[in-house]
Scaffold this active site. Structure first.
Site, PDB file in Angstrom:
ATOM      1  N   HIS A  21      14.267  50.698  13.835  1.00  0.00           N
ATOM      2  CA  HIS A  21      15.065  49.754  14.633  1.00  0.00           C
ATOM      3  C   HIS A  21      14.759  48.303  14.243  1.00  0.00           C
ATOM      4  O   HIS A  21      14.350  47.492  15.078  1.00  0.00           O
ATOM      5  CB  HIS A  21      14.824  49.974  16.134  1.00  0.00           C
ATOM      6  CG  HIS A  21      15.919  49.398  16.992  1.00  0.00           C
ATOM      7  ND1 HIS A  21      16.294  49.924  18.202  1.00  0.00           N
ATOM      8  CD2 HIS A  21      16.731  48.320  16.808  1.00  0.00           C
ATOM      9  CE1 HIS A  21      17.271  49.210  18.726  1.00  0.00           C
ATOM     10  NE2 HIS A  21      17.557  48.221  17.897  1.00  0.00           N
ATOM     11  N   ARG A  32      23.462  52.616  18.154  1.00  0.00           N
ATOM     12  CA  ARG A  32      22.424  53.163  19.029  1.00  0.00           C
ATOM     13  C   ARG A  32      22.321  54.668  18.773  1.00  0.00           C
ATOM     14  O   ARG A  32      23.316  55.306  18.408  1.00  0.00           O
ATOM     15  CB  ARG A  32      22.770  52.930  20.509  1.00  0.00           C
ATOM     16  CG  ARG A  32      22.602  51.491  20.981  1.00  0.00           C
ATOM     17  CD  ARG A  32      21.142  51.086  21.108  1.00  0.00           C
ATOM     18  NE  ARG A  32      20.959  49.735  21.620  1.00  0.00           N
ATOM     19  CZ  ARG A  32      20.764  48.649  20.875  1.00  0.00           C
ATOM     20  NH1 ARG A  32      20.722  48.744  19.560  1.00  0.00           N
ATOM     21  NH2 ARG A  32      20.580  47.476  21.433  1.00  0.00           N
TER      22      ARG A  32
HETATM   23  P1  NDP Z   1      30.319  43.257  20.102  1.00  0.00           P
HETATM   24  O1  NDP Z   1      30.411  43.489  21.564  1.00  0.00           O
HETATM   25  O2  NDP Z   1      30.519  41.873  19.568  1.00  0.00           O
HETATM   26  O3  NDP Z   1      31.378  44.204  19.373  1.00  0.00           O
HETATM   27  C1  NDP Z   1      31.554  45.536  19.724  1.00  0.00           C
HETATM   28  C2  NDP Z   1      32.663  46.128  18.880  1.00  0.00           C
HETATM   29  O4  NDP Z   1      32.801  47.519  19.205  1.00  0.00           O
HETATM   30  C3  NDP Z   1      34.029  45.470  19.156  1.00  0.00           C
HETATM   31  O5  NDP Z   1      34.775  45.376  17.970  1.00  0.00           O
HETATM   32  C4  NDP Z   1      34.683  46.472  20.111  1.00  0.00           C
HETATM   33  O6  NDP Z   1      36.097  46.479  20.068  1.00  0.00           O
HETATM   34  C5  NDP Z   1      34.145  47.772  19.564  1.00  0.00           C
HETATM   35  N1  NDP Z   1      34.217  48.828  20.586  1.00  0.00           N
HETATM   36  C6  NDP Z   1      33.598  48.871  21.785  1.00  0.00           C
HETATM   37  N2  NDP Z   1      33.943  49.996  22.460  1.00  0.00           N
HETATM   38  C7  NDP Z   1      34.795  50.670  21.628  1.00  0.00           C
HETATM   39  C8  NDP Z   1      35.495  51.889  21.754  1.00  0.00           C
HETATM   40  N3  NDP Z   1      35.407  52.661  22.861  1.00  0.00           N
HETATM   41  N4  NDP Z   1      36.287  52.275  20.735  1.00  0.00           N
HETATM   42  C9  NDP Z   1      36.421  51.496  19.621  1.00  0.00           C
HETATM   43  N5  NDP Z   1      35.773  50.338  19.441  1.00  0.00           N
HETATM   44  C10 NDP Z   1      34.970  49.922  20.439  1.00  0.00           C
HETATM   45  O7  NDP Z   1      28.924  43.843  19.627  1.00  0.00           O
HETATM   46  P2  NDP Z   1      27.957  43.340  18.437  1.00  0.00           P
HETATM   47  O8  NDP Z   1      28.721  43.318  17.177  1.00  0.00           O
HETATM   48  O9  NDP Z   1      27.227  42.125  18.859  1.00  0.00           O
HETATM   49  O10 NDP Z   1      26.853  44.516  18.441  1.00  0.00           O
HETATM   50  C11 NDP Z   1      27.209  45.869  18.314  1.00  0.00           C
HETATM   51  C12 NDP Z   1      26.011  46.753  18.601  1.00  0.00           C
HETATM   52  O11 NDP Z   1      25.095  46.705  17.522  1.00  0.00           O
HETATM   53  C13 NDP Z   1      25.152  46.367  19.808  1.00  0.00           C
HETATM   54  O12 NDP Z   1      25.726  46.766  21.018  1.00  0.00           O
HETATM   55  C14 NDP Z   1      23.869  47.108  19.520  1.00  0.00           C
HETATM   56  O13 NDP Z   1      23.965  48.426  20.024  1.00  0.00           O
HETATM   57  C15 NDP Z   1      23.834  47.175  17.999  1.00  0.00           C
HETATM   58  N6  NDP Z   1      22.770  46.326  17.438  1.00  0.00           N
HETATM   59  C16 NDP Z   1      21.779  46.906  16.686  1.00  0.00           C
HETATM   60  C17 NDP Z   1      20.779  46.141  16.132  1.00  0.00           C
HETATM   61  C18 NDP Z   1      19.747  46.774  15.241  1.00  0.00           C
HETATM   62  O14 NDP Z   1      18.795  46.082  14.840  1.00  0.00           O
HETATM   63  N7  NDP Z   1      19.878  48.047  14.893  1.00  0.00           N
HETATM   64  C19 NDP Z   1      20.704  44.693  16.336  1.00  0.00           C
HETATM   65  C20 NDP Z   1      21.809  44.173  17.109  1.00  0.00           C
HETATM   66  C21 NDP Z   1      22.793  44.972  17.643  1.00  0.00           C
HETATM   67  P3  NDP Z   1      36.959  45.163  20.479  1.00  0.00           P
HETATM   68  O15 NDP Z   1      36.743  44.201  19.347  1.00  0.00           O
HETATM   69  O16 NDP Z   1      38.346  45.675  20.529  1.00  0.00           O
HETATM   70  O17 NDP Z   1      36.371  44.674  21.769  1.00  0.00           O
END
Ligand code: NDP
Length: 315
Positions: free
Chosen positions: A278, A230
């Site tokens: 996006h 984001r």
């Molecule tokens: P998930 O919730 O499956 O995974 C999030 C990951 O981020 C996890 O590995 C989590 O760690 C890690 N994480 C979260 N908070 C922290 C932190 N404070 N420090 C370190 N690691 C952290 O999300 P998705 O993979 O489904 O999606 C990720 C993002 O991609 C979405 O939220 C969205 O913003 C973006 N997105 C963008 C799109 C685009 O077209 N540009 C399309 C779809 C999504 P842990 O595994 O330990 O929980």
């Protein structure tokens, strides 16, 4: 009859496409547009939304769950203080979402190492000037911040395509072929070994502004940055300085703090930046509807779908 109301900001035709796909694949699920839903709020069981009008979800008293059209849910939880937090909020997922994101990231990684932005600028000016590119996938370590459903898929894909891949997440992970780091202590060593940094984190208070001067300077010399998480993750002035000072060689940006990216943004014309609107992973209507049907059927059987927003983690 089960009913689902659809709202997608900036795409008034989307509810019609969703309706057609449901009619073909699950005729017992009735799709209604948002205005109709607001006129008969008691009859709506589910909502599928992207940037819903603030306060509207709270006006649907019979809702059983909210579906986010995106894997991210910040367009609901960070914008609408009245969203019904007692209900399951289900993130978009599925094979196609992962594959499209992984393909975009492969394209973006190759674009940075082959200097795609420079060639496009030359082509615009009809300039035939050869520059030798000897860098290849074999010389590059890709570091993915966020190893969730999308990050894990992309890590495997990039690794299969020849990149050395490492990843960083909140909790420890084991992914075959991928070196993993976690938590605050893991961030510095992760960055120090990374050539191309990918941000695939959710937007939470902990991850906002995480891509700043300190992080960008910690990458290997001549590093590149790809943002598909984001816009809120990035301190934009730090990113521009890193590009102008040569700390970063390139950036590929799909998401921005303000979307559409304002015409006045210096990112548009920057010679080292590729901008996309996006679109990194927008699954087809049919793939999304199949995923929704799967979730609704599992809830009808009394099961809990996998990708439910966890309010305590913030993602
Ligand atoms: P998930 O919730 O499956 O995974 C999030 C990951 O981020 C996890 O590995 C989590 O760690 C890690 N994480 C979260 N908070 C922290 C932190 N404070 N420090 C370190 N690691 C952290 O999300 P998705 O993979 O489904 O999606 C990720 C993002 O991609 C979405 O939220 C969205 O913003 C973006 N997105 C963008 C799109 C685009 O077209 N540009 C399309 C779809 C999504 P842990 O595994 O330990 O929980």
């Amino acid at each position: 009859m089960v009913s689902i109301a659809v709202y997608v900001e900036d795409d008034a035709d989307y509810p019609r496409q969703v309706k057609e796909a449901f009619a073909e694949r699950a005729p017992d699920i009735h799709v209604v547009d948002w205005a109709t839903a607001m006129g008969a709020p008691d009859s709506i069981d589910y909502a599928l939304v992207w940037m819903p009008p603030i306060g509207d979800l709270a006006r649907l008293p019979a809702l059983r769950a909210v579906f986010s059209l995106s894997a991210g849910v910040d367009h609901i939880v960070a914008r609408d203080p009245d969203w019904p937090a007692c209900l399951p909020l289900i993130r978009m997922a599925g094979e196609e979402t992962g594959r499209l994101m992984a393909d975009y990231l492969l394209w973006a990684c190759i674009s940075t190492i082959r200097g795609a932005r420079g060639w496009a600028l030359q082509q615009n000016e009809r300039v035939w000037k050869r520059m030798v590119v000897t860098r290849s996938t074999a010389d590059c370590v890709v570091g993915i911040m966020g190893l969730g459903q999308l990050g894990r898929y992309a890590a495997r894909h990039l690794n299969r395509c020849g990149f050395a891949v490492q990843g960083w997440s909140r909790s420890p992970k084991v992914i075959e072929g991928v070196r993993t780091f976690d938590g605050a202590a893991g961030l510095e060593p992760f960055l120090a070994g990374t050539d191309i940094l990918i941000c695939l984190l959710p937007n939470t208070p902990q991850t906002r502004n995480i891509i700043n001067a300190r992080v960008l300077r910690a990458l290997r010399p001549g590093g590149a940055f790809i943002n598909v998480g984001r816009g809120e993750h990035v301190v934009e002035s730090d990113l521009l300085s890193a590009l102008d000072d040569g700390v970063l060689s390139a950036a590929v940006l799909d998401v921005f703090q303000h979307e559409p990216l304002p015409v006045t943004s210096p990112l548009w014309a920057h010679p080292s930046v590729i901008v996309t609107p996006h679109i990194a992973s927008q699954a087809s209507v049919v793939a999304r509807v199949d995923y929704l049907i799967g979730c609704i059927r599992s809830m009808q059987r009394g099961e809990r779908p996998e990708q439910i927003f966890d309010i305590s983690r913030g993602y």
